[in-house]
Design a protein around this motif. Structure first.
Motif, PDB file in Angstrom:
ATOM      1  N   GLU A  10       0.971  -1.160  -0.021  1.00  0.00           N
ATOM      2  CA  GLU A  10      -0.052   0.032  -0.143  1.00  0.00           C
ATOM      3  C   GLU A  10       0.973   1.277  -0.007  1.00  0.00           C
ATOM      4  O   GLU A  10       0.415   2.456   0.113  1.00  0.00           O
ATOM      5  CB  GLU A  10      -0.887  -0.101   1.244  1.00  0.00           C
ATOM      6  CG  GLU A  10      -1.909  -1.225   1.197  1.00  0.00           C
ATOM      7  CD  GLU A  10      -2.914  -0.952   2.292  1.00  0.00           C
ATOM      8  OE1 GLU A  10      -2.646  -0.269   3.184  1.00  0.00           O
ATOM      9  OE2 GLU A  10      -3.827  -2.005   2.424  1.00  0.00           O
ATOM     10  N   GLY A  11       2.062   1.162  -0.073  1.00  0.00           N
ATOM     11  CA  GLY A  11       3.036   2.252  -0.117  1.00  0.00           C
ATOM     12  C   GLY A  11       3.327   2.990   1.422  1.00  0.00           C
ATOM     13  O   GLY A  11       4.281   3.920   1.228  1.00  0.00           O
ATOM     14  N   GLN A  12       3.146   2.165   2.486  1.00  0.00           N
ATOM     15  CA  GLN A  12       3.415   2.629   3.627  1.00  0.00           C
ATOM     16  C   GLN A  12       4.909   2.490   3.939  1.00  0.00           C
ATOM     17  O   GLN A  12       5.518   1.344   3.475  1.00  0.00           O
ATOM     18  CB  GLN A  12       2.689   1.789   4.521  1.00  0.00           C
ATOM     19  CG  GLN A  12       1.234   2.150   4.663  1.00  0.00           C
ATOM     20  CD  GLN A  12       0.570   1.395   5.738  1.00  0.00           C
ATOM     21  OE1 GLN A  12       0.358   1.750   6.954  1.00  0.00           O
ATOM     22  NE2 GLN A  12       0.188   0.171   5.516  1.00  0.00           N
ATOM     23  N   SER A  13       5.503   3.117   4.571  1.00  0.00           N
ATOM     24  CA  SER A  13       6.900   3.247   4.756  1.00  0.00           C
ATOM     25  C   SER A  13       7.492   2.673   6.039  1.00  0.00           C
ATOM     26  O   SER A  13       6.586   3.080   6.942  1.00  0.00           O
ATOM     27  CB  SER A  13       7.732   4.604   4.252  1.00  0.00           C
ATOM     28  OG  SER A  13       7.412   5.079   3.253  1.00  0.00           O
ATOM     29  N   PHE A  14       8.604   1.981   6.109  1.00  0.00           N
ATOM     30  CA  PHE A  14       9.113   1.419   7.310  1.00  0.00           C
ATOM     31  C   PHE A  14      10.601   1.292   7.488  1.00  0.00           C
ATOM     32  O   PHE A  14      11.349   1.440   6.339  1.00  0.00           O
ATOM     33  CB  PHE A  14       8.563  -0.007   7.734  1.00  0.00           C
ATOM     34  CG  PHE A  14       7.068  -0.016   7.499  1.00  0.00           C
ATOM     35  CD1 PHE A  14       6.266  -0.049   8.747  1.00  0.00           C
ATOM     36  CD2 PHE A  14       6.421  -0.637   6.415  1.00  0.00           C
ATOM     37  CE1 PHE A  14       5.173  -0.190   8.778  1.00  0.00           C
ATOM     38  CE2 PHE A  14       5.128  -0.783   6.292  1.00  0.00           C
ATOM     39  CZ  PHE A  14       4.290  -0.661   7.486  1.00  0.00           C
ATOM     40  N   GLY A  15      11.119   1.414   8.530  1.00  0.00           N
ATOM     41  CA  GLY A  15      12.496   1.245   8.618  1.00  0.00           C
ATOM     42  C   GLY A  15      12.833  -0.068   9.645  1.00  0.00           C
ATOM     43  O   GLY A  15      12.089  -0.132  10.794  1.00  0.00           O
TER      44      GLY A  15
END
Length: 366
Positions: free
Chosen positions: A78-83
């Motif tokens: 869904e295009g959510q960003s994480f690190g």
């Protein structure tokens, strides 16, 4: 205002506390993280070292400090960003006279520490582990390559000429866990002057190489919700015995994945007096490297966030005029505070301006 405790400062303290019973009493540390202490009892970093792989993927027990450090910038469908961050640190006390090599059992002089974290736009969770060397709680082996502390691990998945080309990474904490597969698309690179990375005008330095060309995929779980993710990842390997001066208060470190396939590493070593010491590397997408001097780099904090009573720079202006790079680097989550025994800031960032991209920022000593 909370006291300012630099990242890694507690390593030497804990090493003293855990190993005092063996033979030595801990001594007072000098400078940032004790890494300005006299290094006469340890091996020295000098220019011209020939790197030998796979041996240099393993521990260098004659040096005081080293780490295996992985960061990943990830997105879901869904295009959510994480690190994601995974780090294993090794710290050594001086060996008593007559004690040679990496001994087993309680005479071992190594203390191991692990840090792991996940970051999203709204949440940041971190965990830590500590272990004694010599008793199989933690360590690094070469055949096959494996770095671990308790059940956290970074392990080779195939027998190739480059044992770090195909890796599995895993860690967990009370509110997160992750399982990632990392595949290298280029050979690793030597930072600085053929792996000799100078950290001060006085000549302090580390041996330093990276694998900035990992592609990661797998799953992360945050507060019971699982995400399938993928994206670029970066491995840093450094070891030294006296990498800093007692005038240096901490550092700001950037690893940047540019959308055009090039990579950038930047160090800003802050000092009690005088201008920060700047160094870096431009890594071309074909794997060739170009060292960056202080005169090549413009690195300026532009906006701060109050994090745990500290003013943390969470938006930066980064310019490398010779490469026509002029970008704003902004934190995905300004509150990516590693609230551990060793507090510091570590989190994913995004780039806008002449170049798009993502990366990671670590800030210590604030």
């Amino acid at each position: 205002m909370k006291p300012k405790v630099p990242a890694l400062a507690i390593i030497g303290l804990l090493a003293g506390l855990l190993l005092t019973g063996c033979d030595d009493k801990p001594t007072e540390e000098k400078g940032f993280a004790g890494l300005a202490d006299d290094a006469a009892d340890y091996a020295q970093v000098t220019p011209g070292k020939p790197f030998v792989f796979p041996n240099d993927h393993g521990p260098h027990n004659d040096f005081r400090i080293e780490w295996w450090y992985v960061t990943a910038n990830l997105t879901d469908s869904e295009g959510q960003s994480f690190g994601v961050q995974w780090t294993l640190f090794r710290n050594a006390l001086p060996r008593p006279k007559g004690l040679q090599g990496d001994v087993s059992g309680w005479s071992n002089r190594n203390l191991w520490m692990g840090h792991a974290a996940v970051t999203s736009e709204d949440e940041h969770f971190a965990a830590e582990r500590y272990a004694r060397g010599g008793v199989q709680q933690a360590g690094v082996t070469l055949a096959p390559f494996a770095a671990w502390i308790d059940n956290w691990s970074y392990t080779s998945q195939s027998a190739t000429d480059d044992p770090l080309a195909d890796m599995q990474l895993q860690a967990s904490g009370p509110q997160f866990n992750y399982q990632l597969h990392l595949k290298a698309t280029q050979a690793l690179v030597l930072q600085g002057n053929q792996g000799f990375s100078q950290k001060s005008e006085q000549g302090q330095a580390s041996y330093y190489y990276s694998q900035p060309f990992f592609q990661a995929d797998g799953s992360i779980d945050i507060d019971g919700k699982t995400y399938q993710v993928s994206g670029p990842a970066w491995l840093d390997r450094e070891w030294s015995s006296q990498p800093l001066t007692d005038n240096q208060t901490g550092w700001d470190w950037f690893s940047l994945h540019l959308a055009d396939g090039n990579e950038v590493m930047l160090y800003r070593m802050r000092q009690k007096t005088g201008e920060p010491y700047l160094t870096g590397t431009w890594i071309n997408k074909d794997g060739s490297v170009e060292p960056l001097a202080a005169t090549d780099i413009q690195l300026v904090p532009e906006e701060t966030t109050d994090v745990e009573g500290r003013d943390m720079p969470t938006r930066w202006s980064v310019k490398i005029p010779s490469k026509a790079l002029e970008v704003e680097v902004e934190a995905l989550n300004p509150n990516a505070w590693m609230n551990l025994q060793i507090p510091y800031w570590e989190g994913p960032v995004s780039l806008s301006g002449t170049h798009k991209g993502v990366g990671y920022l670590e800030m210590t000593g604030y």
